[in-house]
Design a protein around this motif. Structure first.
Motif, PDB file in Angstrom:
ATOM      1  N   LEU A  13     -21.709  32.643  -3.320  1.00  0.00           N
ATOM      2  CA  LEU A  13     -21.257  31.982  -4.541  1.00  0.00           C
ATOM      3  C   LEU A  13     -20.266  30.870  -4.222  1.00  0.00           C
ATOM      4  N   ALA A  14     -19.335  31.127  -3.319  1.00  0.00           N
ATOM      5  CA  ALA A  14     -18.352  30.112  -2.938  1.00  0.00           C
ATOM      6  C   ALA A  14     -19.033  28.901  -2.312  1.00  0.00           C
ATOM      7  N   ASP A  15     -20.033  29.142  -1.474  1.00  0.00           N
ATOM      8  CA  ASP A  15     -20.759  28.035  -0.838  1.00  0.00           C
ATOM      9  C   ASP A  15     -21.511  27.207  -1.882  1.00  0.00           C
ATOM     10  N   LEU A  16     -22.154  27.896  -2.806  1.00  0.00           N
ATOM     11  CA  LEU A  16     -22.882  27.203  -3.879  1.00  0.00           C
ATOM     12  C   LEU A  16     -21.943  26.321  -4.698  1.00  0.00           C
ATOM     13  N   CYS A  17     -20.818  26.887  -5.101  1.00  0.00           N
ATOM     14  CA  CYS A  17     -19.872  26.149  -5.950  1.00  0.00           C
ATOM     15  C   CYS A  17     -19.268  24.955  -5.211  1.00  0.00           C
ATOM     16  N   ALA A  18     -19.071  25.084  -3.918  1.00  0.00           N
ATOM     17  CA  ALA A  18     -18.549  23.964  -3.121  1.00  0.00           C
ATOM     18  C   ALA A  18     -19.529  22.792  -3.139  1.00  0.00           C
ATOM     19  N   ARG A  19     -20.810  23.100  -3.096  1.00  0.00           N
ATOM     20  CA  ARG A  19     -21.815  22.028  -3.150  1.00  0.00           C
ATOM     21  C   ARG A  19     -21.908  21.444  -4.563  1.00  0.00           C
ATOM     22  N   LEU A  20     -21.918  22.311  -5.559  1.00  0.00           N
ATOM     23  CA  LEU A  20     -22.045  21.842  -6.943  1.00  0.00           C
ATOM     24  C   LEU A  20     -20.839  21.019  -7.376  1.00  0.00           C
ATOM     25  N   ALA A  21     -19.690  21.256  -6.767  1.00  0.00           N
ATOM     26  CA  ALA A  21     -18.470  20.524  -7.122  1.00  0.00           C
ATOM     27  C   ALA A  21     -18.580  19.042  -6.812  1.00  0.00           C
ATOM     28  N   LYS A  22     -19.580  18.655  -6.016  1.00  0.00           N
ATOM     29  CA  LYS A  22     -19.781  17.249  -5.674  1.00  0.00           C
ATOM     30  C   LYS A  22     -20.774  16.568  -6.618  1.00  0.00           C
ATOM     31  N   SER A  23     -21.279  17.316  -7.611  1.00  0.00           N
ATOM     32  CA  SER A  23     -22.279  16.788  -8.535  1.00  0.00           C
ATOM     33  C   SER A  23     -21.624  16.011  -9.671  1.00  0.00           C
ATOM     34  N   ASP A  24     -22.409  15.138 -10.294  1.00  0.00           N
ATOM     35  CA  ASP A  24     -21.943  14.463 -11.507  1.00  0.00           C
ATOM     36  C   ASP A  24     -21.946  15.421 -12.692  1.00  0.00           C
ATOM     37  N   PHE A  25     -22.926  16.321 -12.698  1.00  0.00           N
ATOM     38  CA  PHE A  25     -23.005  17.296 -13.788  1.00  0.00           C
ATOM     39  C   PHE A  25     -23.654  18.571 -13.283  1.00  0.00           C
ATOM     40  N   VAL A  26     -23.412  19.667 -14.004  1.00  0.00           N
ATOM     41  CA  VAL A  26     -24.130  20.923 -13.786  1.00  0.00           C
ATOM     42  C   VAL A  26     -24.610  21.443 -15.132  1.00  0.00           C
ATOM     43  N   ALA A  27     -25.813  21.949 -15.167  1.00  0.00           N
ATOM     44  CA  ALA A  27     -26.327  22.620 -16.357  1.00  0.00           C
ATOM     45  C   ALA A  27     -25.972  24.101 -16.253  1.00  0.00           C
ATOM     46  N   VAL A  28     -25.495  24.675 -17.356  1.00  0.00           N
ATOM     47  CA  VAL A  28     -24.968  26.044 -17.334  1.00  0.00           C
ATOM     48  C   VAL A  28     -25.551  26.849 -18.497  1.00  0.00           C
ATOM     49  N   ASP A  29     -25.836  28.106 -18.223  1.00  0.00           N
ATOM     50  CA  ASP A  29     -26.267  29.032 -19.271  1.00  0.00           C
ATOM     51  C   ASP A  29     -25.810  30.425 -18.877  1.00  0.00           C
ATOM     52  N   THR A  30     -25.726  31.308 -19.843  1.00  0.00           N
ATOM     53  CA  THR A  30     -25.346  32.700 -19.555  1.00  0.00           C
ATOM     54  C   THR A  30     -26.273  33.649 -20.306  1.00  0.00           C
ATOM     55  N   GLU A  31     -26.373  34.844 -19.783  1.00  0.00           N
ATOM     56  CA  GLU A  31     -27.039  35.942 -20.491  1.00  0.00           C
ATOM     57  C   GLU A  31     -25.991  37.031 -20.667  1.00  0.00           C
ATOM     58  N   PHE A  32     -25.946  37.589 -21.863  1.00  0.00           N
ATOM     59  CA  PHE A  32     -24.889  38.561 -22.155  1.00  0.00           C
ATOM     60  C   PHE A  32     -25.388  39.562 -23.190  1.00  0.00           C
ATOM     61  N   MET A  33     -24.642  40.638 -23.333  1.00  0.00           N
ATOM     62  CA  MET A  33     -24.921  41.660 -24.339  1.00  0.00           C
ATOM     63  C   MET A  33     -23.662  41.851 -25.179  1.00  0.00           C
ATOM     64  N   ARG A  34     -23.819  41.915 -26.492  1.00  0.00           N
ATOM     65  CA  ARG A  34     -22.645  42.126 -27.338  1.00  0.00           C
ATOM     66  C   ARG A  34     -22.952  43.034 -28.528  1.00  0.00           C
ATOM     67  N   GLU A  35     -24.115  43.618 -28.540  1.00  0.00           N
ATOM     68  CA  GLU A  35     -24.486  44.454 -29.687  1.00  0.00           C
ATOM     69  C   GLU A  35     -23.630  45.703 -29.818  1.00  0.00           C
ATOM     70  N   ASN A  36     -23.176  46.254 -28.678  1.00  0.00           N
ATOM     71  CA  ASN A  36     -22.481  47.540 -28.720  1.00  0.00           C
ATOM     72  C   ASN A  36     -21.028  47.465 -28.256  1.00  0.00           C
ATOM     73  N   THR A  37     -20.520  46.244 -28.066  1.00  0.00           N
ATOM     74  CA  THR A  37     -19.153  46.100 -27.565  1.00  0.00           C
ATOM     75  C   THR A  37     -18.381  45.079 -28.395  1.00  0.00           C
ATOM     76  N   TYR A  38     -17.078  45.164 -28.339  1.00  0.00           N
ATOM     77  CA  TYR A  38     -16.231  44.176 -29.011  1.00  0.00           C
ATOM     78  C   TYR A  38     -16.266  42.874 -28.234  1.00  0.00           C
ATOM     79  N   TRP A  39     -16.068  42.981 -26.907  1.00  0.00           N
ATOM     80  CA  TRP A  39     -16.105  41.802 -26.054  1.00  0.00           C
ATOM     81  C   TRP A  39     -17.513  41.609 -25.521  1.00  0.00           C
ATOM     82  N   PRO A  40     -18.064  40.398 -25.573  1.00  0.00           N
ATOM     83  CA  PRO A  40     -19.385  40.170 -24.988  1.00  0.00           C
ATOM     84  C   PRO A  40     -19.383  40.545 -23.503  1.00  0.00           C
ATOM     85  N   GLU A  41     -20.425  41.242 -23.073  1.00  0.00           N
ATOM     86  CA  GLU A  41     -20.540  41.672 -21.685  1.00  0.00           C
ATOM     87  C   GLU A  41     -21.375  40.656 -20.912  1.00  0.00           C
TER      88      GLU A  41
END
Length: 407
Positions: A13-41
């Protein structure tokens, strides 16, 4: 584009982020669950630039997400691109107390270059890339391990497609000169205040009739109590009690704990259990809302009368016409409540009366209210006509007719 295997360890992960830090942009998305918790997981993070893409497993044992979170929230040189990113930003804020910045949301951007109000991701991909997204893995349980290849492929597709679409949208924005229109909207999305969860302010999200300080003070106390109860148990606040139940308790407080059994939305057990006891103590200790805390009186909902309501309807028609003419989402130009305020005579503190919105739409809206703008049909299409221009045209025709009739 290089697609990495699922990242489950800190070094990769650290190696990936070091390379991405040199980009003009990064596309980001997340997958999460929140049906049964107060805080999204948070269950998965996907990220890509134009050269590589990866899915990161935040649930992997011992993984250090710091390089990723620092890239998203501290690196001002890399633009973070989301689609309908409100919930993604919320999750990042919950983890760090910071929001991604600078930020770009393709759903918001589409409002400036089309009449799409809230275009979905699948439709976005279809319209820009001609690709049909496989929705089969969309509603799976992202918290289960191991993740299947189908889930990972689906998730990474979200950012690989987005990394190809963003430059195309950006090019269109540059061509139309509407990039500046979005600055305010993107800053709103990145504003930490939108995601700060203050239990003492939770009552403001609940619909309550009237402006009785005692009732509102009771609602404030009960709503704050519910937030703390839900947080301590990490369950959705609605599992403690629904909003309408809280509003009912605030307006008609029970005199004794046994009366809780009669409250719609609460179980019989509340009449003698500990949570019921805590609720009764909260109700008993509630203080009336201070004058400073009272919700402000606004012109919204003020009676317009029959004529005013007609003017508001004409303004909404004008908004539709202008949005169609310039191919922009009507909601980006103005909201219905603002148009009602204009019809009621309000001019101050309205977004439609400021900046580019005023230039594009607001000044015509004011002209309509003041009788300087009218509607006309030309070649079967409804259009706007300034009364002065129309009058000058009529006068010119009349003068021409008179001159031809004079011997």
């Amino acid at each position: 584009m290089k697609i990495h295997p699922l990242i489950t360890n800190s070094q990769d992960l650290a190696d990936l982020c070091a390379r991405l830090a040199k980009s003009d942009f990064v596309a980001v998305d997340t997958e999460f669950m929140r049906e049964n918790t107060y805080w999204p997981e948070l269950c998965l993070v996907q990220i890509a630039n134009t050269e590589e893409a990866a899915a990161i497993d935040p649930m992997a044992q011992g993984i250090d997400l710091s390089p990723l979170l620092d890239l998203l929230t501290d690196n001002e040189d890399v633009l973070k691109v989301f689609h309908a990113g409100g919930q993604d930003v919320e999750i990042i804020y919950n983890a760090t107390g910071r929001t991604p910045h600078p930020i770009f949301d393709t759903q918001i951007a589409m409002m400036a270059i089309s009449q799409s109000e809230q275009i979905g991701y699948s439709n976005l991909v279809e319209s820009w890339l001609g690709i049909t997204v496989d929705k089969g893995a969309r509603f799976t349980d992202w918290s289960r391990r191991p993740l299947t290849d189908r889930q990972i492929d689906y998730a990474i597709g979200d950012v690989t497609h987005l990394s190809k679409i963003f430059p195309k949208i950006l090019k269109r924005l540059v061509k139309t000169g509407r990039g500046a229109w979005l600055n305010e909207e993107m800053e709103k999305l990145a504003d930490p205040e939108n995601y700060r969860n203050d239990p003492a302010q939770a009552w403001r999200r609940i619909k309550a009739s009237g402006r009785n300080p005692t009732v509102l003070g009771r609602l404030k106390a009960i709503a704050e109590w519910r937030e703390h109860e839900a947080q301590s148990k990490n369950i959705p606040r609605g599992r403690i009690a629904r909003d309408e139940t809280l509003a009912d308790l605030a307006g008609h407080p029970p005199r004794q704990q046994a009366d809780l059994a009669k409250v719609r939305g609460l179980s019989q057990g509340w009449k003698d259990n500990e949570i019921g006891k805590r609720l009764m103590a909260t109700i008993a200790g509630a203080q009336s809302l201070s004058e400073e805390e009272m919700p402000p009186r606004t012109p919204r909902g003020a009676p317009l009368g029959k004529e005013g309501a007609l003017v508001a309807d004409l303004l909404k028609l004008l908004l539709k016409i202008r949005a169609r003419e310039i191919d922009v989402a009507a909601r980006l130009l103005s909201r219905s409540d603002e148009l009602e305020m204009l019809a009621a005579g309000v001019r101050k503190n309205l977004a439609v009366m400021q900046g580019w919105r005023y230039e594009v739409f607001g000044h015509d809206a004011v002209d309509l209210v003041e009788g300087k703008l009218a509607f006309a049909v030309e070649n079967g299409k409804l259009k706007m006509t300034h009364v002065d221009d129309a009058k000058q045209g009529d006068d010119g025709i009349a003068e021409q007719a008179d001159s031809q009739a004079t011997p």
